[in-house]
Write an enzyme that holds these catalytic residues in place. Sequence first.
Site, PDB file in Angstrom:
ATOM      1  N   HIS A  71     -40.539 -14.712 -10.928  1.00 32.98           N
ATOM      2  CA  HIS A  71     -39.267 -13.974 -10.955  1.00 32.98           C
ATOM      3  C   HIS A  71     -38.164 -14.738 -11.672  1.00 32.98           C
ATOM      4  O   HIS A  71     -37.092 -14.199 -11.917  1.00 32.98           O
ATOM      5  CB  HIS A  71     -38.771 -13.700  -9.530  1.00 32.98           C
ATOM      6  CG  HIS A  71     -39.673 -12.812  -8.746  1.00 32.98           C
ATOM      7  ND1 HIS A  71     -40.121 -11.603  -9.224  1.00 32.98           N
ATOM      8  CD2 HIS A  71     -40.196 -12.934  -7.505  1.00 32.98           C
ATOM      9  CE1 HIS A  71     -40.893 -11.033  -8.310  1.00 32.98           C
ATOM     10  NE2 HIS A  71     -40.962 -11.831  -7.267  1.00 32.98           N
ATOM     11  N   CYS A  93     -42.204 -15.426 -15.635  1.00 32.91           N
ATOM     12  CA  CYS A  93     -42.870 -14.474 -16.537  1.00 32.91           C
ATOM     13  C   CYS A  93     -42.052 -14.349 -17.826  1.00 32.91           C
ATOM     14  O   CYS A  93     -40.820 -14.256 -17.781  1.00 32.91           O
ATOM     15  CB  CYS A  93     -42.964 -13.117 -15.848  1.00 32.91           C
ATOM     16  SG  CYS A  93     -43.658 -11.843 -16.921  1.00 32.91           S
ATOM     17  N   HIS A 121     -32.744  -9.464  -4.310  1.00 33.93           N
ATOM     18  CA  HIS A 121     -34.033  -9.861  -4.887  1.00 33.93           C
ATOM     19  C   HIS A 121     -33.875 -11.118  -5.747  1.00 33.93           C
ATOM     20  O   HIS A 121     -32.899 -11.265  -6.478  1.00 33.93           O
ATOM     21  CB  HIS A 121     -34.602  -8.715  -5.718  1.00 33.93           C
ATOM     22  CG  HIS A 121     -36.026  -8.927  -6.128  1.00 33.93           C
ATOM     23  ND1 HIS A 121     -36.364  -9.717  -7.202  1.00 33.93           N
ATOM     24  CD2 HIS A 121     -37.183  -8.487  -5.607  1.00 33.93           C
ATOM     25  CE1 HIS A 121     -37.684  -9.734  -7.322  1.00 33.93           C
ATOM     26  NE2 HIS A 121     -38.198  -9.002  -6.356  1.00 33.93           N
ATOM     27  N   GLU A 123     -35.255 -12.172  -8.455  1.00 34.12           N
ATOM     28  CA  GLU A 123     -35.102 -11.991  -9.906  1.00 34.12           C
ATOM     29  C   GLU A 123     -33.658 -11.576 -10.252  1.00 34.12           C
ATOM     30  O   GLU A 123     -33.057 -12.091 -11.201  1.00 34.12           O
ATOM     31  CB  GLU A 123     -36.079 -10.928 -10.419  1.00 34.12           C
ATOM     32  CG  GLU A 123     -35.945 -10.717 -11.921  1.00 34.12           C
ATOM     33  CD  GLU A 123     -36.729  -9.506 -12.420  1.00 34.12           C
ATOM     34  OE1 GLU A 123     -37.829  -9.243 -11.914  1.00 34.12           O
ATOM     35  OE2 GLU A 123     -36.213  -8.836 -13.325  1.00 34.12           O
ATOM     36  N   THR A 158     -36.977  -6.100 -13.721  1.00 34.92           N
ATOM     37  CA  THR A 158     -38.187  -5.719 -14.468  1.00 34.92           C
ATOM     38  C   THR A 158     -39.077  -4.729 -13.714  1.00 34.92           C
ATOM     39  O   THR A 158     -39.881  -4.037 -14.339  1.00 34.92           O
ATOM     40  CB  THR A 158     -39.029  -6.967 -14.772  1.00 34.92           C
ATOM     41  OG1 THR A 158     -39.270  -7.671 -13.547  1.00 34.92           O
ATOM     42  CG2 THR A 158     -38.339  -7.877 -15.764  1.00 34.92           C
ATOM     43  N   CYS A 188     -40.548  -3.986 -17.233  1.00 38.01           N
ATOM     44  CA  CYS A 188     -41.724  -4.536 -17.925  1.00 38.01           C
ATOM     45  C   CYS A 188     -42.814  -3.471 -18.094  1.00 38.01           C
ATOM     46  O   CYS A 188     -42.901  -2.516 -17.303  1.00 38.01           O
ATOM     47  CB  CYS A 188     -42.261  -5.760 -17.189  1.00 38.01           C
ATOM     48  SG  CYS A 188     -43.106  -5.391 -15.654  1.00 38.01           S
ATOM     49  N   ASN A 218     -42.287  -4.075  -6.043  1.00 36.05           N
ATOM     50  CA  ASN A 218     -42.938  -3.068  -6.888  1.00 36.05           C
ATOM     51  C   ASN A 218     -43.947  -2.248  -6.094  1.00 36.05           C
ATOM     52  O   ASN A 218     -44.189  -1.086  -6.402  1.00 36.05           O
ATOM     53  CB  ASN A 218     -43.526  -3.703  -8.152  1.00 36.05           C
ATOM     54  CG  ASN A 218     -44.783  -4.463  -7.878  1.00 36.05           C
ATOM     55  OD1 ASN A 218     -45.849  -3.875  -7.792  1.00 36.05           O
ATOM     56  ND2 ASN A 218     -44.674  -5.770  -7.701  1.00 36.05           N
ATOM     57  N   SER A 260     -48.720  -7.637  -7.191  1.00 31.60           N
ATOM     58  CA  SER A 260     -49.024  -8.890  -6.493  1.00 31.60           C
ATOM     59  C   SER A 260     -50.262  -8.756  -5.601  1.00 31.60           C
ATOM     60  O   SER A 260     -50.524  -9.618  -4.766  1.00 31.60           O
ATOM     61  CB  SER A 260     -47.815  -9.312  -5.645  1.00 31.60           C
ATOM     62  OG  SER A 260     -47.383  -8.228  -4.863  1.00 31.60           O
TER      63      SER A 260
HETATM   64  S1  SF4 Z   1     -44.150  -7.425 -12.689  1.00 33.61           S
HETATM   65 FE1  SF4 Z   1     -43.662  -7.516 -14.888  1.00 33.61          FE
HETATM   66  S2  SF4 Z   1     -42.008  -9.020 -15.050  1.00 33.61           S
HETATM   67 FE2  SF4 Z   1     -42.935  -9.300 -13.032  1.00 33.61          FE
HETATM   68  S3  SF4 Z   1     -44.486 -10.877 -13.335  1.00 33.61           S
HETATM   69 FE3  SF4 Z   1     -45.515  -8.912 -13.649  1.00 33.61          FE
HETATM   70  S4  SF4 Z   1     -45.409  -8.530 -15.874  1.00 33.61           S
HETATM   71 FE4  SF4 Z   1     -43.916 -10.114 -15.384  1.00 33.61          FE
END
Ligand code: SF4
Length: 297
Positions: A71, A93, A121, A123, A158, A188, A218, A260
């Site tokens: 992040h 990333c 968060h 990030e 992202t 992303c 996510n 994840s």
């Molecule tokens: S969710 Fe997107 S920004 Fe986050 S680690 Fe994965 S590819 Fe990278």
Amino acid sequence: MNIHRASHLGWCFGVRDALELARTEAASGPVTSLGELVHNPAVLEELRQHGVLTRHDPADIPTQRVLITAHGASRRRLADLNDRGFQVTETTCPLVHRAHAALDGLVRQGCHPVIIGQSGHVEVRGLAEDHPGCDIILSEDEVDALRERPLFGVVSQTTQPIARVHGLVARLRARFPASEVRFRDTVCQPTKDRQEAAVELARECDVVVVVGGPHSNNTRELVATCLAHCPRVHHVQGPAELSPAWFHTGDRIGLTAGTSTPDGMINAVETWLRQLAAAHAAPDTSDGLHPATRRAA
Ligand code: SF4
């Protein structure tokens, strides 16, 4: 019953690379990750056994070596850790670096910085810490409460759903018609792929299972996206949390997972579902019980 996997699901390259780097670092001695390297308790436990500790407060770091998660972190945070004598390795990333660069660029152009994302968060904190006074928004009400500026510069966390991001940018333009709004799309590609695949899946299925840790942003966004298209959605960390009562004979069952979630966990959930489907299909198992439930009975 049929089981359908989303066309895109599970670990993204950013998480995979961060974990690989963490394991490499841990091979030469204990190291502390500042925040969760991946929002999945089973993976965190496996990392701990390899010598990767997790701490959330920089004041609690027990090792000399520190990992920054995928992040990312602000320049301020990195400078502070270096000043305090820690040896810092970034597993950030590249797509998070891209979001930082986009926001920096907008600020250099004279824009007032706005981040679409969750204010707590890690990030978003990393993005915001380098731009004191920036605004963080996630709802139309928060857009409406902003102060008018001649020039807004907008980026996104992202892992936000792109439809929400476009909606909030449109609201900002409508709310301040005299302002210029410069938007950089920093959602992303893996997030876009998983969201798009989740919509397709939820539209086609009677019930959807989303696999991922409870703290994974996510994964929670995937749940919300699926719920917009399918009323029966279940968020589980693994097969132990599944219930046979959620599924009925003839159901089309969709399976997706956050970025994840390890492949092994997704496969274990799929195996459980396939066993249940086989039990429903078999003539001598018309009680519809999952094999594990029947054995216990
Ligand atoms: S969710 Fe997107 S920004 Fe986050 S680690 Fe994965 S590819 Fe990278």
